[in-house]
Write a protein that holds these residues in place. Structure first.
Motif, PDB file in Angstrom:
ATOM      1  N   GLY A 124      47.584  42.730  31.033  1.00 20.52           N
ATOM      2  CA  GLY A 124      48.557  43.659  31.589  1.00 20.52           C
ATOM      3  C   GLY A 124      49.401  42.994  32.653  1.00 20.52           C
ATOM      4  O   GLY A 124      49.409  41.775  32.787  1.00 20.52           O
ATOM      5  N   ARG A 125      50.077  43.831  33.410  1.00 14.59           N
ATOM      6  CA  ARG A 125      51.071  43.334  34.364  1.00 14.59           C
ATOM      7  C   ARG A 125      50.506  42.487  35.494  1.00 14.59           C
ATOM      8  O   ARG A 125      51.238  41.717  36.104  1.00 14.59           O
ATOM      9  N   LEU A 126      49.234  42.673  35.826  1.00 14.95           N
ATOM     10  CA  LEU A 126      48.699  41.931  36.969  1.00 14.95           C
ATOM     11  C   LEU A 126      47.886  40.707  36.552  1.00 14.95           C
ATOM     12  O   LEU A 126      47.513  39.879  37.383  1.00 14.95           O
TER      13      LEU A 126
ATOM     14  N   ARG B 292      39.639  46.536  32.815  1.00 16.21           N
ATOM     15  CA  ARG B 292      40.873  47.329  32.917  1.00 16.21           C
ATOM     16  C   ARG B 292      41.131  47.628  34.386  1.00 16.21           C
ATOM     17  O   ARG B 292      40.202  47.841  35.157  1.00 16.21           O
ATOM     18  N   ASP B 293      42.392  47.680  34.746  1.00 12.64           N
ATOM     19  CA  ASP B 293      42.690  47.845  36.175  1.00 12.64           C
ATOM     20  C   ASP B 293      42.139  49.154  36.759  1.00 12.64           C
ATOM     21  O   ASP B 293      41.700  49.191  37.897  1.00 12.64           O
ATOM     22  N   ASP B 294      42.086  50.196  35.929  1.00 10.00           N
ATOM     23  CA  ASP B 294      41.574  51.488  36.415  1.00 10.00           C
ATOM     24  C   ASP B 294      40.113  51.397  36.877  1.00 10.00           C
ATOM     25  O   ASP B 294      39.670  52.186  37.703  1.00 10.00           O
TER      26      ASP B 294
ATOM     27  N   GLY C 157      46.507  47.284  41.871  1.00 14.15           N
ATOM     28  CA  GLY C 157      47.653  47.948  42.504  1.00 14.15           C
ATOM     29  C   GLY C 157      47.201  49.012  43.502  1.00 14.15           C
ATOM     30  O   GLY C 157      46.206  49.695  43.282  1.00 14.15           O
TER      31      GLY C 157
ATOM     32  N   VAL D 118      46.678  52.423  42.016  1.00 13.29           N
ATOM     33  CA  VAL D 118      45.404  52.673  41.325  1.00 13.29           C
ATOM     34  C   VAL D 118      44.285  52.943  42.347  1.00 13.29           C
ATOM     35  O   VAL D 118      43.426  53.798  42.139  1.00 13.29           O
TER      36      VAL D 118
ATOM     37  N   GLY E  75      53.396  42.653  41.442  1.00  7.89           N
ATOM     38  CA  GLY E  75      53.084  43.978  40.875  1.00  7.89           C
ATOM     39  C   GLY E  75      53.753  45.094  41.652  1.00  7.89           C
ATOM     40  O   GLY E  75      53.225  46.195  41.768  1.00  7.89           O
TER      41      GLY E  75
ATOM     42  N   CYS F 208      56.028  48.110  42.587  1.00 12.70           N
ATOM     43  CA  CYS F 208      56.633  49.257  41.924  1.00 12.70           C
ATOM     44  C   CYS F 208      56.640  50.421  42.907  1.00 12.70           C
ATOM     45  O   CYS F 208      56.079  50.320  43.991  1.00 12.70           O
TER      46      CYS F 208
ATOM     47  N   TYR G 240      48.940  60.335  37.554  1.00 13.80           N
ATOM     48  CA  TYR G 240      48.376  60.155  38.895  1.00 13.80           C
ATOM     49  C   TYR G 240      48.239  61.504  39.609  1.00 13.80           C
ATOM     50  O   TYR G 240      48.906  61.757  40.614  1.00 13.80           O
TER      51      TYR G 240
ATOM     52  N   ILE H 127      55.329  55.912  37.711  1.00 21.15           N
ATOM     53  CA  ILE H 127      55.706  54.595  38.221  1.00 21.15           C
ATOM     54  C   ILE H 127      57.130  54.269  37.790  1.00 21.15           C
ATOM     55  O   ILE H 127      57.496  54.508  36.644  1.00 21.15           O
TER      56      ILE H 127
ATOM     57  N   SER I 244      60.031  51.056  38.072  1.00 23.15           N
ATOM     58  CA  SER I 244      60.381  49.756  38.654  1.00 23.15           C
ATOM     59  C   SER I 244      61.887  49.555  38.629  1.00 23.15           C
ATOM     60  O   SER I 244      62.509  49.431  39.674  1.00 23.15           O
TER      61      SER I 244
END
Ligand code: ATP
Ligand code: MG
Length: 287
Positions: free
Chosen positions: A14-16, A53-55, A72, A75, A92, A94, A121, A160, A162
């Motif tokens: 993913g993005r990070l 996973r980031d979550d 992030g 999160v 990261g 946003c 969220y 989110i 960007s």
């Protein structure tokens, strides 16, 4: 016995993901064959990586399954876990905003009273609405929140943003920024002293790299009667190195200058009499 290897949780994909690995790489920490495994030990450092996973990162770090993590701020806030934020990482980036269909007017968040708002969220949104004394119906959607107003599922969204192009292509406009977010390094609240020391070593190395990125090594020649003026133009430098040139009446000045307004500084140095300016990349600055 407790292990003395620091365990870092990072986003698997993913993005990070890339930036997180780059950070370790810049600190000279070698990770090989990371693509296949969930947990992998660094080649040359007391660090192991957990790819998830980031979550899941806030919970893993809070519970001590991992000691530190890169995730992030959005999160973390949504997770409501208790973590130490050690360092903002500058990537990261946003923002999280409220958006509504572009044909509607918007003057204040109060206008969302009783409305349907879709988001991934819900906790961050609820906190914000509570603080503003607004009660709205929050609909949790796990993805593609931006299409919900078009299918009459929601009057507004909280998501989110960007660049804003996703909003635009769905006929929405951003009306209120609620949160700015970037990737941060978080730590479990009670990691051992040994692990803290390993973490400090990583931070020390990344500081040296970041500081170097923000600076350039500069060498220039100038007639001796301009030296004072030129030294004056080199801000933040304790004492530049000055060496005589073989040519009578000339010196060479070596120093480090900040990247901000770089060309402005160069112009000023030239006007003050600097010639033959050489600029070099700096790899590390150990302050
Ligand atoms: P995972 O599979 O790990 O759950 P994800 O789909 O939830 O991944 P990504 O889209 O990779 O997550 O985004 C990870 C984080 O990157 C976000 O939580 C946010 O902090 C940050 N981010 C930066 N820019 C954006 C953007 N334009 N859209 C979404 N997230 C962004
Ligand atoms: Mg996620």
């Amino acid at each position: 016995m407790e292990s003395n290897i620091l365990r870092l949780a990072i986003q698997k994909k993913g993005r990070l993901a890339d930036k997180s690995l780059q950070l370790l790489n810049s600190a000279g920490i070698r990770i090989d064959n990371y693509s296949q495994q969930l947990l992998i030990k660094a080649q040359n450092f007391d660090l192991e990586l957990l790819f998830i996973r980031d979550d899941d990162i806030p919970e893993y770090v809070q519970d001590g399954v991992a000691d530190i993590g890169i995730v992030g701020e959005n999160v973390i806030l949504e997770s409501e876990k208790k973590l130490d934020v050690v360092k903002k990482l500058g990537f990261g980036k946003c923002r999280m905003s409220l958006a509504i269909p572009k044909q509607f007017e918007f003057n204040s968040v109060k206008e969302l009273e009783g409305k349907n708002i879709a988001t991934s969220y819900p906790k961050i949104l609820k906190n914000y609405l509570d603080k503003n004394d607004v009660s709205a119906n929050i609909h949790y959607i796990s993805g593609s929140v931006e299409i919900t107003p078009n299918i009459n599922l929601a009057d507004a969204i909280f998501d989110i943003v960007s660049t804003g192009s996703t909003l635009k292509s769905n006929g929405l406009k951003e009306v209120e920024i609620i949160l700015n977010s970037e990737a941060v390094l978080v730590a479990n609240k009670d990691i051992s002293e040994e692990k803290k020391a390993i973490l400090e070593q990583i931070l020390f190395r990344t500081r040296a790299v970041n500081k170097a990125k923000d600076n350039k090594y500069i060498m220039l020649n100038a007639p001796n009667d301009s030296l004072e003026k030129i030294i004056h133009l080199l801000p933040g430098v304790k004492s530049p190195t000055i060496m005589p040139l073989a040519v009578e009446g000339w010196s060479s000045i070596h120093t480090v200058i900040g990247e901000d307004d770089f060309w402005g500084k160069i112009d000023n140095l030239k006007s003050a009499g600097a010639e033959g300016i050489l600029v070099l990349l700096v790899e590390r600055i150990i302050a």
